[in-house]
Design a protein around this motif. Structure first.
Motif, PDB file in Angstrom:
ATOM      1  N   ARG A 197     -49.471 -15.030-158.104  1.00  0.00           N
ATOM      2  CA  ARG A 197     -48.953 -14.527-156.834  1.00  0.00           C
ATOM      3  C   ARG A 197     -48.229 -15.634-156.076  1.00  0.00           C
ATOM      4  NH1 ARG A 197     -53.507 -12.255-158.385  1.00  0.00           N
ATOM      5  NH2 ARG A 197     -53.831  -9.983-158.168  1.00  0.00           N
ATOM      6  N   GLU A 198     -48.768 -16.850-156.142  1.00  0.00           N
ATOM      7  CA  GLU A 198     -48.134 -17.966-155.448  1.00  0.00           C
ATOM      8  C   GLU A 198     -46.761 -18.283-156.027  1.00  0.00           C
ATOM      9  OE1 GLU A 198     -52.406 -17.954-154.782  1.00  0.00           O
ATOM     10  OE2 GLU A 198     -51.207 -17.920-156.627  1.00  0.00           O
ATOM     11  N   ALA A 199     -46.629 -18.186-157.363  1.00  0.00           N
ATOM     12  CA  ALA A 199     -45.336 -18.453-157.995  1.00  0.00           C
ATOM     13  C   ALA A 199     -44.314 -17.392-157.610  1.00  0.00           C
ATOM     14  CB  ALA A 199     -45.494 -18.507-159.518  1.00  0.00           C
ATOM     15  N   LEU A 200     -44.748 -16.136-157.516  1.00  0.00           N
ATOM     16  CA  LEU A 200     -43.833 -15.075-157.090  1.00  0.00           C
ATOM     17  C   LEU A 200     -43.433 -15.256-155.630  1.00  0.00           C
ATOM     18  CD1 LEU A 200     -45.377 -11.991-158.912  1.00  0.00           C
ATOM     19  CD2 LEU A 200     -43.112 -12.983-159.320  1.00  0.00           C
ATOM     20  N   VAL A 230     -39.527 -15.330-155.148  1.00  0.00           N
ATOM     21  CA  VAL A 230     -38.915 -14.150-154.543  1.00  0.00           C
ATOM     22  C   VAL A 230     -38.778 -14.286-153.033  1.00  0.00           C
ATOM     23  CG1 VAL A 230     -39.145 -11.658-154.195  1.00  0.00           C
ATOM     24  CG2 VAL A 230     -39.721 -12.674-156.414  1.00  0.00           C
ATOM     25  N   TRP A 231     -39.844 -14.753-152.377  1.00  0.00           N
ATOM     26  CA  TRP A 231     -39.807 -14.854-150.917  1.00  0.00           C
ATOM     27  C   TRP A 231     -39.389 -16.233-150.426  1.00  0.00           C
ATOM     28  CZ3 TRP A 231     -43.011 -11.461-153.329  1.00  0.00           C
ATOM     29  CH2 TRP A 231     -43.068 -10.151-152.813  1.00  0.00           C
ATOM     30  N   GLY A 232     -39.452 -17.227-151.290  1.00  0.00           N
ATOM     31  CA  GLY A 232     -39.081 -18.576-150.880  1.00  0.00           C
ATOM     32  C   GLY A 232     -40.053 -19.191-149.896  1.00  0.00           C
ATOM     33  N   THR A 233     -41.329 -18.819-149.992  1.00  0.00           N
ATOM     34  CA  THR A 233     -42.323 -19.328-149.059  1.00  0.00           C
ATOM     35  C   THR A 233     -43.469 -19.962-149.810  1.00  0.00           C
ATOM     36  OG1 THR A 233     -43.871 -18.730-147.287  1.00  0.00           O
ATOM     37  CG2 THR A 233     -43.498 -17.087-148.982  1.00  0.00           C
ATOM     38  N   GLU A 234     -44.136 -20.896-149.153  1.00  0.00           N
ATOM     39  CA  GLU A 234     -45.288 -21.565-149.738  1.00  0.00           C
ATOM     40  C   GLU A 234     -46.593 -21.129-149.080  1.00  0.00           C
ATOM     41  OE1 GLU A 234     -45.261 -23.686-152.237  1.00  0.00           O
ATOM     42  OE2 GLU A 234     -43.096 -23.875-152.490  1.00  0.00           O
ATOM     43  N   THR A 273     -50.156 -13.994-149.992  1.00  0.00           N
ATOM     44  CA  THR A 273     -50.182 -13.438-151.349  1.00  0.00           C
ATOM     45  C   THR A 273     -50.325 -11.920-151.336  1.00  0.00           C
ATOM     46  OG1 THR A 273     -52.566 -13.910-151.475  1.00  0.00           O
ATOM     47  CG2 THR A 273     -51.055 -15.524-152.467  1.00  0.00           C
ATOM     48  N   HIS A 274     -50.865 -11.352-150.255  1.00  0.00           N
ATOM     49  CA  HIS A 274     -50.967  -9.899-150.201  1.00  0.00           C
ATOM     50  C   HIS A 274     -49.590  -9.251-150.138  1.00  0.00           C
ATOM     51  CE1 HIS A 274     -50.561 -10.775-145.922  1.00  0.00           C
ATOM     52  NE2 HIS A 274     -50.079  -9.563-145.804  1.00  0.00           N
ATOM     53  N   LEU A 275     -48.540 -10.006-149.697  1.00  0.00           N
ATOM     54  CA  LEU A 275     -47.173  -9.489-149.750  1.00  0.00           C
ATOM     55  C   LEU A 275     -46.824  -9.087-151.175  1.00  0.00           C
ATOM     56  CD1 LEU A 275     -45.194 -12.053-147.553  1.00  0.00           C
ATOM     57  CD2 LEU A 275     -45.428  -9.609-147.096  1.00  0.00           C
ATOM     58  N   VAL A 276     -47.200  -9.954-152.111  1.00  0.00           N
ATOM     59  CA  VAL A 276     -46.913  -9.679-153.521  1.00  0.00           C
ATOM     60  C   VAL A 276     -47.667  -8.433-153.968  1.00  0.00           C
ATOM     61  CG1 VAL A 276     -47.049 -10.588-155.870  1.00  0.00           C
ATOM     62  CG2 VAL A 276     -46.538 -12.132-153.956  1.00  0.00           C
ATOM     63  N   GLU A 277     -48.936  -8.338-153.617  1.00  0.00           N
ATOM     64  CA  GLU A 277     -49.748  -7.199-154.063  1.00  0.00           C
ATOM     65  C   GLU A 277     -49.188  -5.876-153.560  1.00  0.00           C
ATOM     66  OE1 GLU A 277     -53.485  -8.264-152.458  1.00  0.00           O
ATOM     67  OE2 GLU A 277     -53.726 -10.024-153.740  1.00  0.00           O
ATOM     68  N   VAL A 278     -48.775  -5.848-152.302  1.00  0.00           N
ATOM     69  CA  VAL A 278     -48.240  -4.604-151.739  1.00  0.00           C
ATOM     70  C   VAL A 278     -46.917  -4.231-152.394  1.00  0.00           C
ATOM     71  CG1 VAL A 278     -47.328  -3.524-149.651  1.00  0.00           C
ATOM     72  CG2 VAL A 278     -49.433  -4.848-149.551  1.00  0.00           C
ATOM     73  N   HIS A 279     -46.035  -5.206-152.573  1.00  0.00           N
ATOM     74  CA  HIS A 279     -44.737  -4.895-153.176  1.00  0.00           C
ATOM     75  C   HIS A 279     -44.873  -4.532-154.653  1.00  0.00           C
ATOM     76  CE1 HIS A 279     -42.976  -6.561-149.471  1.00  0.00           C
ATOM     77  NE2 HIS A 279     -41.922  -5.861-149.812  1.00  0.00           N
ATOM     78  N   ILE A 280     -45.816  -5.135-155.347  1.00  0.00           N
ATOM     79  CA  ILE A 280     -46.078  -4.725-156.728  1.00  0.00           C
ATOM     80  C   ILE A 280     -46.512  -3.268-156.751  1.00  0.00           C
ATOM     81  CG2 ILE A 280     -47.726  -4.965-158.639  1.00  0.00           C
ATOM     82  CD1 ILE A 280     -45.654  -7.037-158.906  1.00  0.00           C
ATOM     83  N   ILE A 325     -46.018  -2.831-165.464  1.00  0.00           N
ATOM     84  CA  ILE A 325     -46.477  -4.106-164.923  1.00  0.00           C
ATOM     85  C   ILE A 325     -47.991  -4.191-165.103  1.00  0.00           C
ATOM     86  CG2 ILE A 325     -46.638  -5.552-162.862  1.00  0.00           C
ATOM     87  CD1 ILE A 325     -44.163  -4.082-161.790  1.00  0.00           C
ATOM     88  N   ARG A 326     -48.432  -5.229-165.774  1.00  0.00           N
ATOM     89  CA  ARG A 326     -49.863  -5.407-166.029  1.00  0.00           C
ATOM     90  C   ARG A 326     -50.431  -6.414-165.038  1.00  0.00           C
ATOM     91  NH1 ARG A 326     -53.895  -4.970-169.780  1.00  0.00           N
ATOM     92  NH2 ARG A 326     -52.565  -3.758-171.173  1.00  0.00           N
ATOM     93  N   THR A 327     -51.594  -6.101-164.495  1.00  0.00           N
ATOM     94  CA  THR A 327     -52.337  -7.054-163.680  1.00  0.00           C
ATOM     95  C   THR A 327     -53.210  -7.897-164.587  1.00  0.00           C
ATOM     96  OG1 THR A 327     -52.397  -5.558-161.773  1.00  0.00           O
ATOM     97  CG2 THR A 327     -54.030  -7.330-161.827  1.00  0.00           C
ATOM     98  N   VAL A 328     -53.030  -9.190-164.553  1.00  0.00           N
ATOM     99  CA  VAL A 328     -53.866 -10.123-165.307  1.00  0.00           C
ATOM    100  C   VAL A 328     -54.928 -10.620-164.337  1.00  0.00           C
ATOM    101  CG1 VAL A 328     -53.946 -12.234-166.677  1.00  0.00           C
ATOM    102  CG2 VAL A 328     -51.911 -10.762-166.742  1.00  0.00           C
ATOM    103  N   ARG A 329     -56.125 -10.118-164.498  1.00  0.00           N
ATOM    104  CA  ARG A 329     -57.177 -10.355-163.519  1.00  0.00           C
ATOM    105  C   ARG A 329     -57.415 -11.846-163.290  1.00  0.00           C
ATOM    106  NH1 ARG A 329     -59.647  -5.855-161.982  1.00  0.00           N
ATOM    107  NH2 ARG A 329     -59.543  -3.991-163.312  1.00  0.00           N
ATOM    108  N   GLY A 330     -57.481 -12.186-162.028  1.00  0.00           N
ATOM    109  CA  GLY A 330     -57.737 -13.562-161.642  1.00  0.00           C
ATOM    110  C   GLY A 330     -56.531 -14.468-161.726  1.00  0.00           C
ATOM    111  N   VAL A 331     -55.390 -13.935-162.195  1.00  0.00           N
ATOM    112  CA  VAL A 331     -54.204 -14.777-162.350  1.00  0.00           C
ATOM    113  C   VAL A 331     -53.020 -14.189-161.588  1.00  0.00           C
ATOM    114  CG1 VAL A 331     -52.650 -15.922-163.966  1.00  0.00           C
ATOM    115  CG2 VAL A 331     -55.034 -15.483-164.623  1.00  0.00           C
ATOM    116  N   GLY A 332     -52.516 -13.042-162.051  1.00  0.00           N
ATOM    117  CA  GLY A 332     -51.322 -12.469-161.434  1.00  0.00           C
ATOM    118  C   GLY A 332     -50.791 -11.277-162.195  1.00  0.00           C
TER     119      GLY A 332
END
Length: 250
Positions: free
Chosen positions: A196-199, A203-207, A212-219, A236-243
């Protein structure tokens, strides 16, 4: 300060929809220092009408507006504009934030916020590709196919990167700019597991790790638009504990 102009040299336009006079003035001033020509209104209905009239590149939208609230205003804006939408909320309630994003908002900022944070988020959004006037790309204006046109394919999914169009089984998908960028990143490296942090960075250009919930909602929004249903095919597969990564296809 240099203007954040478009490639054609035109100034970028911003719309501030906020009923609190002090906050409205702060956002308006902050965006003006970023080179935006700013229109400011104090209600959701006025905001929707201002989008029709000014065709902004960016909309900041308060959640708790009089009349129609920010969620309904965002839904209506999304029907007529592909502008970046930043939802601003004073409610410390995750459900409200998620609802705002599900209407098509690209980001949210919780009150109180600083001018520095607003500038950082706006700058990050405008580093991403977009159309020239904030409107969706019509089919006839999309980039024509060619040797230099990047096209990604994954099973029945096809993404024309330069034309900024996505298809499933030949049918065009109605994706927001953020959803398109997210799908493009995943499809460019379909075997990679994206954290999620890499996305967020890509995508968002933020650190900001708290986002990270932004990623979850948009996914989640993207999965629905791809036609994923419970018990059905997944893209799209969720890899538990990773992304996340693209699901393997035959």
């Amino acid at each position: 300060m240099a203007s954040m102009g478009t490639d054609s040299g035109q100034e970028r336009r911003a719309l501030v929809v906020e009923d609190d006079e002090d906050i409205r003035a702060l956002i308006e001033f902050t965006l003006q220092t970023q080179g935006f020509t700013v229109t400011a209104v104090d209600s959701g209905l006025a905001g929707v009408e201002a989008v029709r009239e000014t065709r902004p590149d960016l909309v900041t939208l308060d959640l708790g507006l009089p009349g129609i609230d920010g969620i309904e205003a965002c839904r209506r804006i999304r029907e007529i504009s592909d502008a970046y939408v930043v939802m601003i909320t004073a409610r410390d309630d995750e459900i409200d934030r998620l609802l705002g994003l599900e209407t098509g908002a690209d980001d949210f900022i919780a009150k109180p916020f600083s001018a520095r944070e607003l500038k950082a988020r706006v700058n990050a959004m405008f580093r991403r590709p977009r159309t020239s006037d904030g409107a969706p790309v019509p089919p006839e204006a999309a980039a024509p196919p060619g040797d230099d046109n990047e096209v990604l394919e994954h099973g029945p999914l096809r993404v024309d990167v330069d034309g900024r169009r996505a298809f499933r089984d030949g049918e065009e998908l109605e994706l927001t700019r953020t959803e398109f960028d997210l799908l493009t990143e995943l499809m460019r490296t379909p075997t990679r597991v994206w954290t999620r942090e890499a996305l967020l960075r890509s995508v968002w250009g933020t650190e900001w790790a708290s986002d990270t919930h932004l990623v979850e909602v948009h996914i989640g929004n993207l999965r629905r638009k791809l036609g994923e249903v419970r018990g059905g095919p997944r893209f799209i597969r969720t890899v538990r504990g990773v992304g996340y990564r693209m699901e393997l296809v035959d």
